[in-house]
Every structure is written in structure tokens, then in C-alpha cells.
Design a protein around this motif. Structure first.
Motif, mmCIF file in Angstrom:
data_model
loop_
_atom_site.group_PDB
_atom_site.id
_atom_site.type_symbol
_atom_site.label_atom_id
_atom_site.label_comp_id
_atom_site.label_asym_id
_atom_site.label_seq_id
_atom_site.Cartn_x
_atom_site.Cartn_y
_atom_site.Cartn_z
ATOM 1 N N ALA A 114 -7.958 4.001 5.485
ATOM 2 C CA ALA A 114 -8.957 2.948 5.691
ATOM 3 C C ALA A 114 -8.393 1.581 5.300
ATOM 4 C CB ALA A 114 -10.214 3.254 4.891
ATOM 5 N N ASP A 115 -7.657 1.532 4.193
ATOM 6 C CA ASP A 115 -7.041 0.270 3.777
ATOM 7 C C ASP A 115 -6.002 -0.199 4.789
ATOM 8 O OD1 ASP A 115 -8.559 0.166 1.479
ATOM 9 O OD2 ASP A 115 -7.011 1.016 0.187
ATOM 10 N N LEU A 116 -5.183 0.727 5.271
ATOM 11 C CA LEU A 116 -4.183 0.369 6.273
ATOM 12 C C LEU A 116 -4.853 -0.152 7.544
ATOM 13 C CD1 LEU A 116 -1.774 3.425 5.873
ATOM 14 C CD2 LEU A 116 -1.190 1.039 5.373
ATOM 15 N N HIS A 174 -8.283 8.801 8.342
ATOM 16 C CA HIS A 174 -9.379 7.832 8.399
ATOM 17 C C HIS A 174 -10.023 7.781 9.781
ATOM 18 C CE1 HIS A 174 -11.709 4.182 8.201
ATOM 19 N NE2 HIS A 174 -10.914 3.576 9.073
ATOM 20 N N GLU A 227 -7.806 -1.511 7.960
ATOM 21 C CA GLU A 227 -8.441 -2.817 7.758
ATOM 22 C C GLU A 227 -7.409 -3.932 7.825
ATOM 23 O OE1 GLU A 227 -11.496 -5.561 7.177
ATOM 24 O OE2 GLU A 227 -11.551 -3.444 7.712
ATOM 25 N N ARG A 228 -6.257 -3.725 7.233
ATOM 26 C CA ARG A 228 -5.224 -4.762 7.263
ATOM 27 C C ARG A 228 -4.596 -4.889 8.641
ATOM 28 N NH1 ARG A 228 -2.644 -4.866 1.138
ATOM 29 N NH2 ARG A 228 -4.602 -4.341 0.097
ATOM 30 N N SER A 250 -2.267 9.316 6.790
ATOM 31 C CA SER A 250 -3.442 8.688 6.169
ATOM 32 C C SER A 250 -4.298 7.980 7.210
ATOM 33 C CB SER A 250 -2.993 7.698 5.092
ATOM 34 O OG SER A 250 -2.367 8.349 4.017
ATOM 35 N N ALA A 304 -8.719 7.348 2.289
ATOM 36 C CA ALA A 304 -8.923 6.034 1.665
ATOM 37 C C ALA A 304 -7.738 5.113 1.935
ATOM 38 C CB ALA A 304 -9.139 6.195 0.163
ATOM 39 N N LEU A 305 -6.518 5.641 1.807
ATOM 40 C CA LEU A 305 -5.343 4.841 2.145
ATOM 41 C C LEU A 305 -5.374 4.474 3.620
ATOM 42 C CD1 LEU A 305 -2.575 3.582 1.666
ATOM 43 C CD2 LEU A 305 -1.568 5.871 1.883
ATOM 44 N N LEU A 311 0.806 -1.216 0.000
ATOM 45 C CA LEU A 311 0.000 0.000 0.000
ATOM 46 C C LEU A 311 0.844 1.274 0.000
ATOM 47 C CD1 LEU A 311 -2.751 -0.959 2.617
ATOM 48 C CD2 LEU A 311 -2.923 -1.035 0.127
#
Length: 263
Positions: free
Chosen positions: A229-231, A172, A233-234, A168, A226-227, A150
């Protein structure tokens, strides 16, 4: 903790009883992020992970330890750092009381990179004093899979503080706490001698003023919610899997003296 003392006594007696203790810090995070950035991350992550685990799991949490060990950032106003000896004493004192209450595991879920080694040392010392309890000092950003792709390679290597990932993630989790500045700093200045590094196999004990005037070490310019949120979640997925694995295990091994006493 919301437990009464009899409920806590029953909790400690359960097979595989586990306590998670989130650790943050109060330290500068550039002009765009709050002093409590690491504490926010640790608190939100623990909340999200525990919410995913089934209610019948023998796992509880301590309140957030928001003050930590941050001497590298004392050159910037607002940083508050505990002495290393006090951090070790704190882990020892609380950990031994948990062990005496019967708890079998203590997870130190730490959001501040500058106290990784200190918490590891404190955990080893606590385990020697309370061998019946596993002590697991974890760094929030180390372990979960899938974070690397990412982030650009340069930021993975140089984004040590308040850069793309942290800005980021805060966008979020708490966008109202993020200021408008997006510095790129600390990546084009002095570098350690050949064979040495800021982090890694041959690290230097750097101070933030060695590297940056803004407090940022990295590039926050491309930060997005958005980045973040991805971070997040992982991170949640990774730590949920690790805690599920721990809860399903028989770790730690029974100390030899306890085996002989029960034989």
C-alpha cells in the motif's frame, strides 16, 4: 477507448492532447505471483493516476498491452514473448495513427523491466517518424520519489524480479492472486565478473535460469500488504505529479519545418 470517432477527433485537436498506453507482460513471476503481474501493476497504476487528474485535462488512455518482450523468462512455462521487431512495429503503427489523429503526446507507461530499452528505442524511432508528437517511454518503478527508503538496500540492489516490492504490491492490489510461497532466490548464486553487473552501468544480458530455480530474483519473505500500500501510494503520487507537469507544459517543441510553414 469509449470515445466515438467524432469525439476522438475533437480530443486529438485539443491543446496538449495526451494518450497514455499501459504496457505489461505475460511472464513467470515465481511460484507466488501470476504471469500477468506487470500488466496488473501497469493497469492499476494508470487507473489510479487518471482518477486523480481533473476531468477537464486533455488526457486519455489506450487499452492495456498485456503481451510484451520477455525472452529472459522463456525457460519457465507460461511466459509468452513477442519478437522485438513486432514490439517496435506495434509502437510505430499505433503511434503514427495517433499522431495522424492530432494527438501531441504518447506516454508508454511500462511495468516490465525487461522491455525498458526496447520501448526507448521504439519511442525514438516513432518520434523521428512523427516529430510533431512527443513520445515518453516510462518505467513504472523509475521516477517516483520515496520508494527507496521503503526497501532494504539489499533488495533495492538485488530484488530484480518477484521479490519484496512486487510481492508486496500484489498483496495490496490483488491478494487473491498471490500464492503462499515466499522464495528467497537468485541472490547467492553466480555473479557477473568484476566490473560487470546484472543491471546498471555495465549490464549482462541475463536469463532468469542463469540465476534462479524458482523464478524469483530477490527476497520475497518479508512481503506485506501494508508495504504494498505504501509503495502504491508513492507510485501514484509520483506519476500523477509527472503527468500534471506534462499536461501543464508546451512539450514537445514545434518542429522547425512546421514553424516555417506557419510563418
Amino acid at each position: 477507448m469509449a470515445l466515438t470517432w467524432p469525439a476522438l477527433q475533437r480530443a486529438g485537436a485539443r491543446k496538449g492532447s495526451t494518450v497514455v498506453w499501459p504496457w505489461g507482460a505475460v511472464e513467470q513471476h515465481g511460484p507466488q505471483l501470476p504471469l500477468g503481474t506487470d500488466a496488473v501493476f501497469a493497469e492499476r497504476l494508470v487507473e489510479a493516476v487518471l482518477a486523480r487528474l481533473p476531468d477537464d485535462r486533455p488526457i486519455w488512455r489506450l487499452p492495456l498491452q498485456s503481451l510484451g518482450f520477455s525472452p529472459e523468462h522463456l525457460g519457465f512455462p507460461g511466459t509468452l514473448s513477442l519478437p522485438a521487431s513486432l514490439v517496435v512495429e506495434l509502437v510505430q503503427g499505433i503511434g503514427q495513427q495517433l499522431a495522424a489523429a492530432g494527438f501531441r503526446r504518447l506516454v508508454l507507461l511500462n511495468g516490465h523491466g525487461g522491455q525498458i530499452a526496447l520501448l526507448q528505442a521504439a519511442a525514438r524511432q516513432l518520434r523521428a517518424a512523427a516529430p510533431q508528437m512527443a513520445v515518453l517511454p516510462c518505467f513504472l518503478w523509475s521516477g517516483p520519489e520515496g520508494l527507496g527508503p521503503l526497501l532494504p538496500q539489499a533488495e533495492r540492489l538485488q530484488g530484480l524480479h518477484a521479490g519484496l516490492a512486487e510481492t508486496s504490491l500484489m498483496l495490496h492490489l490483488a491478494p487473491e492472486l498471490v500464492g503462499p510461497e515466499r522464495p528467497r532466490d537468485g541472490v547467492d548464486g553466480p555473479t557477473p565478473p568484476e566490473g560487470w553487473s546484472l543491471e546498471g552501468a555495465a549490464p549482462c544480458a541475463w536469463l532468469s535460469h542463469d540465476l534462479t530455480s524458482s523464478g524469483v530474483i530477490g527476497d520475497s519473505q518479508g512481503a506485506t500488504a501494508a508495504l504494498g500500500a505504501d509503495l502504491f501510494e508513492r507510485l501514484v503520487d509520483g506519476w500523477t505529479r509527472r503527468l500534471e507537469s506534462l499536461l501543464a507544459s508546451d512539450w514537445p517543441p514545434v518542429p522547425p519545418q512546421r514553424q516555417r510553414a506557419g510563418a
